[in-house]
Design an enzyme around this catalytic site. Sequence first.
Site, PDB file in Angstrom:
ATOM      1  N   HIS A  38     -19.692 -12.037 -12.189  1.00  0.00           N
ATOM      2  CA  HIS A  38     -20.784 -11.103 -11.889  1.00  0.00           C
ATOM      3  C   HIS A  38     -21.013 -10.132 -13.050  1.00  0.00           C
ATOM      4  O   HIS A  38     -22.142  -9.833 -13.401  1.00  0.00           O
ATOM      5  CB  HIS A  38     -20.466 -10.302 -10.615  1.00  0.00           C
ATOM      6  CG  HIS A  38     -20.906 -10.987  -9.370  1.00  0.00           C
ATOM      7  ND1 HIS A  38     -20.193 -12.019  -8.803  1.00  0.00           N
ATOM      8  CD2 HIS A  38     -22.007 -10.812  -8.585  1.00  0.00           C
ATOM      9  CE1 HIS A  38     -20.832 -12.434  -7.714  1.00  0.00           C
ATOM     10  NE2 HIS A  38     -21.925 -11.724  -7.558  1.00  0.00           N
ATOM     11  N   LYS A 103     -16.003 -11.909   2.397  1.00  0.00           N
ATOM     12  CA  LYS A 103     -15.351 -11.330   3.576  1.00  0.00           C
ATOM     13  C   LYS A 103     -15.296  -9.824   3.420  1.00  0.00           C
ATOM     14  O   LYS A 103     -15.195  -9.321   2.298  1.00  0.00           O
ATOM     15  CB  LYS A 103     -13.945 -11.915   3.764  1.00  0.00           C
ATOM     16  CG  LYS A 103     -12.967 -11.557   2.658  1.00  0.00           C
ATOM     17  CD  LYS A 103     -11.583 -12.094   2.945  1.00  0.00           C
ATOM     18  CE  LYS A 103     -10.633 -11.886   1.793  1.00  0.00           C
ATOM     19  NZ  LYS A 103      -9.991 -10.568   1.772  1.00  0.00           N
TER      20      LYS A 103
END
Lengths: 179, 280
Positions: A38, A103
Site C-alpha cells: 500500500h 479483519k
Amino acid sequence: MAAIRVTTPLTDAVARKLKAGDSVLITGVIYTARDAAHQRLTEAVAKGERPPVDLKGQIFYYAGPSPAPPGKPIGSVGPTTSYRMDAFAPKTMELGLKGMIGKGPRAKEVIDAMKRHGAVYFAAVGGAGALLAKCVKAAKPVAYADLGAEAITELTVEDFPVIVATDAAGNDLYAAAAA
Amino acid sequence: MREIDVREIERAVRDLCVETNIVADTDVLDAFRKGMEEEESPVAREVLRTLLENARIAAEERLPICQDTGMAVVFLDIGQDVHLVGGGLEEAVNEGVRKGYREGYLRKSVVKHPVTRGNTGDNTPAVIHTRIVPGDGVKITVAPKGFGSENMSFVKMCTPTAGFDGIRKFVLECVRKAGGNPCPPIVVGVGIGGTFEKAAIMAKEALTRPLGERSGREDLARLEEELLGEINKTGIGPQGLGGKTTALAVHVNAFPTHIAGMPVAVNICCHAYRHAGKTV
C-alpha cells in the site's frame, strides 16, 4: 446462512446491494496487498506513476500468504488486521477499488470514503488461513516481488467465504458489536 | 556436568516450529466447541465452526493454521550442570528456526530493521529468553507470535495502591481497545509486578501455559476467573463480530515489585494459541 455469490470485478450496483452481516462467496480475481505494498503503490501514484494493477472494480485482500508447498497453488492465506491500511484505503478507493477483505474495524475516514465510492469492506475469518487456501485455485505474482510475503499477488478464487462487515451505506458490524 | 550438543537443540527448535504452526492445540479446539454450544449469534457460531474446520484442514493438508506463522519466541531453561558443545547456542536456535520455517513452508515475517524494514528471508532472528536453572537438561519452549495480537499488547505502570480493581480495569481497557483486531477468541497473558520488562516477559510466558490452567496462587486464580467472566461479557465475540466467546482463558503471573509501583503487562494472543516444548 444462505450466502450471496458475487464475481469480480464488482459493479457499483452489486457493491451497493450488499448489506452488513451478509455472507458472501467471492469468485474471480482478487489481489493481495498489505502494508508495504500500500505504501509503495500510493507513493508511486503520488509521483504521477500508474499503479501496478488497474484497481477499477477490484478487491484488495489484506493478506500475506505463507509459501506454497509442492503441488499447491498457495500456502495458508487468511486476512491480516485492516486498520494498518486505513491511512491508504481512501486513496485506493479513489483509484477505483470496490472491495477490501481483512479483519477488524475500520476508521471513520475509511467508512466515509466507502460511502462516497460505493465500496464494501468484507471480513474473512482471521486465523482460518488453511481453510481459505482451499478456495484459491491459482496465484500469480503481480508486483513488488522483493517484498516477499508482502508482494501483490493475483489470486484466482472460487467461492471465497467472507462476511460483509461494513457496507457501502456505512452500516458496520464491528460498531454494533462494540455498542 | 552433562554435555549437550547444540545441534540437538537446533533440531528440537526446528521440529517445534513446524508442529506448533500446523497442528492446533486440542484444548483450544475443545474451547471452540464449547463456545459453539453457548453462542446465540449465528455469525459467532459460524466463525467458531470455520475455525474448527480450518484446524482440520491444516492438519490434514500440512498447512499452517494461520498464514502469520509469527516471530519465533524461544524460552530456554538451561540446567546449570549442562555444558553446551558443538557451536554457539543462539546460532543453533536461529538455525533451527531457519530450517523449520523453510522446510515447513512457514511464512517469513521478520524484517532486518524495525524502521527501514527489509525481510531477512528466513524468519530469523528469534527472540530468545534464557534462564539458568538447577538440573542437567535444557527445556525448550517455542511460541511463535503473530503480530495481529502482539500489536494489541500493552504495559501500564500502575500505582502501588491500584489493587486488583486497578488491574481488572486496565486489562478490560486493553481488551476493549483491541476489539476484533487480535483475532478473538483470544488468550490473555497478564504479568503483574517486577519491573517494566519483567512484567512484559511474565505476560508473554503466561501464554505458554496449557490453556486455562489456573495459577497456583489462590488470589491470582480468582483474578483469572473474574477477568475471563468480565471479558466474555464485553460482547466483542469471535472475530469482534459480536458474541460471548471473546477470550478462551486468562493466565496471570506475578512477581514481587518495588514499594513505589505495580507494573501490569497485558500480552494478547489470538486463537492460534501456539506453544510447544521439549526437554533435551
